[in-house]
Scaffold this motif. Structure first.
Motif, mmCIF file in Angstrom:
data_model
loop_
_atom_site.group_PDB
_atom_site.id
_atom_site.type_symbol
_atom_site.label_atom_id
_atom_site.label_comp_id
_atom_site.label_asym_id
_atom_site.label_seq_id
_atom_site.Cartn_x
_atom_site.Cartn_y
_atom_site.Cartn_z
ATOM 1 N N UNK A 275 0.838 -1.205 0.000
ATOM 2 C CA UNK A 275 0.000 0.000 0.000
ATOM 3 C C UNK A 275 0.874 1.256 0.000
ATOM 4 N N UNK A 276 1.912 1.247 0.816
ATOM 5 C CA UNK A 276 2.820 2.399 0.841
ATOM 6 C C UNK A 276 3.499 2.594 -0.507
ATOM 7 N N UNK A 277 3.910 1.501 -1.155
ATOM 8 C CA UNK A 277 4.547 1.604 -2.464
ATOM 9 C C UNK A 277 3.586 2.160 -3.509
ATOM 10 N N UNK A 278 2.336 1.693 -3.469
ATOM 11 C CA UNK A 278 1.339 2.179 -4.428
ATOM 12 C C UNK A 278 1.062 3.664 -4.206
ATOM 13 N N UNK A 279 0.954 4.072 -2.946
ATOM 14 C CA UNK A 279 0.703 5.478 -2.662
ATOM 15 C C UNK A 279 1.888 6.353 -3.078
ATOM 16 N N UNK A 350 -4.176 9.625 3.521
ATOM 17 C CA UNK A 350 -4.916 8.372 3.346
ATOM 18 C C UNK A 350 -3.992 7.171 3.468
ATOM 19 N N UNK A 351 -2.809 7.271 2.868
ATOM 20 C CA UNK A 351 -1.845 6.174 2.984
ATOM 21 C C UNK A 351 -1.436 5.953 4.436
ATOM 22 N N UNK A 352 -1.264 7.018 5.188
ATOM 23 C CA UNK A 352 -0.882 6.894 6.586
ATOM 24 C C UNK A 352 -1.985 6.220 7.399
ATOM 25 N N UNK A 353 -3.227 6.561 7.117
ATOM 26 C CA UNK A 353 -4.346 5.937 7.830
ATOM 27 C C UNK A 353 -4.400 4.446 7.540
ATOM 28 N N UNK A 354 -4.206 4.063 6.273
ATOM 29 C CA UNK A 354 -4.233 2.646 5.912
ATOM 30 C C UNK A 354 -3.098 1.892 6.593
ATOM 31 N N UNK A 358 -3.114 -1.314 9.565
ATOM 32 C CA UNK A 358 -2.470 -2.606 9.373
ATOM 33 C C UNK A 358 -1.269 -2.810 10.292
ATOM 34 N N UNK A 359 -0.939 -1.844 11.135
ATOM 35 C CA UNK A 359 0.257 -1.949 11.958
ATOM 36 C C UNK A 359 0.151 -3.087 12.967
ATOM 37 N N UNK A 360 -1.019 -3.281 13.545
ATOM 38 C CA UNK A 360 -1.183 -4.339 14.544
ATOM 39 C C UNK A 360 -0.930 -5.700 13.940
#
Length: 366
Positions: A275-279, A350-354, A358-360
């Motif tokens: 997700x981070x890469x896509x953002x 938005x990327x940060x929220x996603x 998923x961090x947990x």
């Protein structure tokens, strides 16, 4: 009753045992060589290993740790200061042009800020920016993920190293080179492909129209996809290689095939990184300037038609029109840059929220 015998300091009469039980005589006059005075600051005389409970060494007021903490705090604060300064600059330069505008800036489609009565709007430019970036991601992300999985779990080490190096080289190619290549070399095959799509699939609104074809959203999106590909591929490959070996071995031990192992162990673990890469790739596509300026038709219309010449983006419009603009025109371009700045900020948030959601899962899997 007899009188109490006086206490004696003579050891023969037992006085020695009595006097020593008091520790030492009271009073300053009783201090002698046999009973030396005990310093009041006993802790200062107790050295290491003397068991005197000496004081802990004082912590230095400013050391390396404190210096590093101050530097990191200053760096983080500087980023916020720069962002705020950019926003203030854009707003201050855009306000005069927005006040002189005779149309609604957010809903008007055309762009004519240099006329006697300035009329300009961001609607068509923002639409073209988002549309070209989204199509580029739809084309690039599946290919990038496939390449990343092949390099991380299927290819031989030497092949993976060589191909990874070649893919990383694509990220070093300047955008102007991609733009020239897209305009002079790639536009021919894309035009022929657009004609074929229009001939057989014109009943689909995406491929309709009477022409001309060529410098359209499809050409700009394909060039953007090639530019975004190495970023998404490199980051996704690094994420996939960080999957815990225990997770992969557990899936294989339960009888899963290699693809089932990837689907159940590698992809879920690497989802936040993907997700981070896509953002990050989306941010690159949204802000791309020269490549789109050379491949789009510089039209101002809101249309989902991908093959008919036209289309434009905020960054490309700024590059094409800045040198020919007057004061109001430059202010209008800066106002459009402010909109692009806001879009990019929303994408990053938005990327940060996603990622936080998923961090947990990631921490538990690690």
């Amino acid at each position: 009753m007899g009188e109490t015998p006086p206490r004696s300091a003579d050891a023969s009469t037992g006085g020695s045992g009595v006097t020593t039980s008091h520790g030492r005589p009271a009073g300053a006059s009783a201090q002698s060589a046999e009973y030396p005075a005990i310093p009041s600051h006993r802790a200062s005389l107790d050295g290491p290993g003397m068991g005197g409970g000496g004081a802990l060494p004082r912590r230095r007021a400013f050391g390396a740790e404190q210096a590093f903490r101050v530097l990191t705090l200053a760096a983080g604060t500087m980023v916020l200061v720069i962002i705020v300064a950019i926003a203030i600059f854009l707003v201050s330069k855009a306000i005069p042009a927005l006040q002189a505008n005779h149309e609604n800036f957010f809903t008007y489609k055309n762009w004519a800020p240099n006329e006697g009565e300035p009329r300009f709007g961001i609607a068509a430019l923002a639409f073209g920016t988002v549309l070209s970036a989204v199509i580029a991601l739809l084309l690039a992300v599946p290919v990038a993920l496939g390449i990343a999985l092949y390099l991380s779990h299927y290819a031989h080490r030497r092949i993976a190293t060589t191909l990874g190096f070649l893919i990383d080289l694509l990220a070093a190619v300047p955008s102007v080179v991609f733009g020239l290549w897209g305009r002079d070399v790639f536009s021919g095959p894309v035009t022929e492909f657009s004609v074929w799509l229009n001939k057989y699939f014109s009943w689909i609104p995406l491929f309709g129209g009477e022409g001309p074809f060529g410098r359209a959203i499809i050409l700009g999106s394909l060039v953007l996809a090639i530019m975004v590909l190495p970023i998404v591929t490199s980051l996704s490959r690094e994420v996939f290689t960080q999957t815990p070996t225990a997770n992969e071995e557990a899936a294989l031990a339960l009888g899963a095939t290699k693809w089932e192992m990837i689907r159940t162990s590698v992809l879920p673990y690497g989802r936040p990184g993907v997700v981070a890469a896509v953002m990050l790739g989306l941010g690159r596509a949204l802000g791309e300037t020269i490549a789109l300026a050379m491949t789009l038709g510089a039209g101002f219309a809101i249309s989902f038609n991908l093959i008919q010449s036209g289309g434009n983006s905020i960054a490309a419009n700024i590059a094409n029109g800045f040198s020919e603009s007057n004061d109001i025109g430059r202010g209008a371009l800066i106002a459009s840059g402010l909109v692009l700045f806001a879009i990019t900020l929303v994408v990053n948030m938005t990327a940060r929220v996603i990622l936080n959601r998923r961090r947990e899962f990631t921490e538990g899997a690690a």
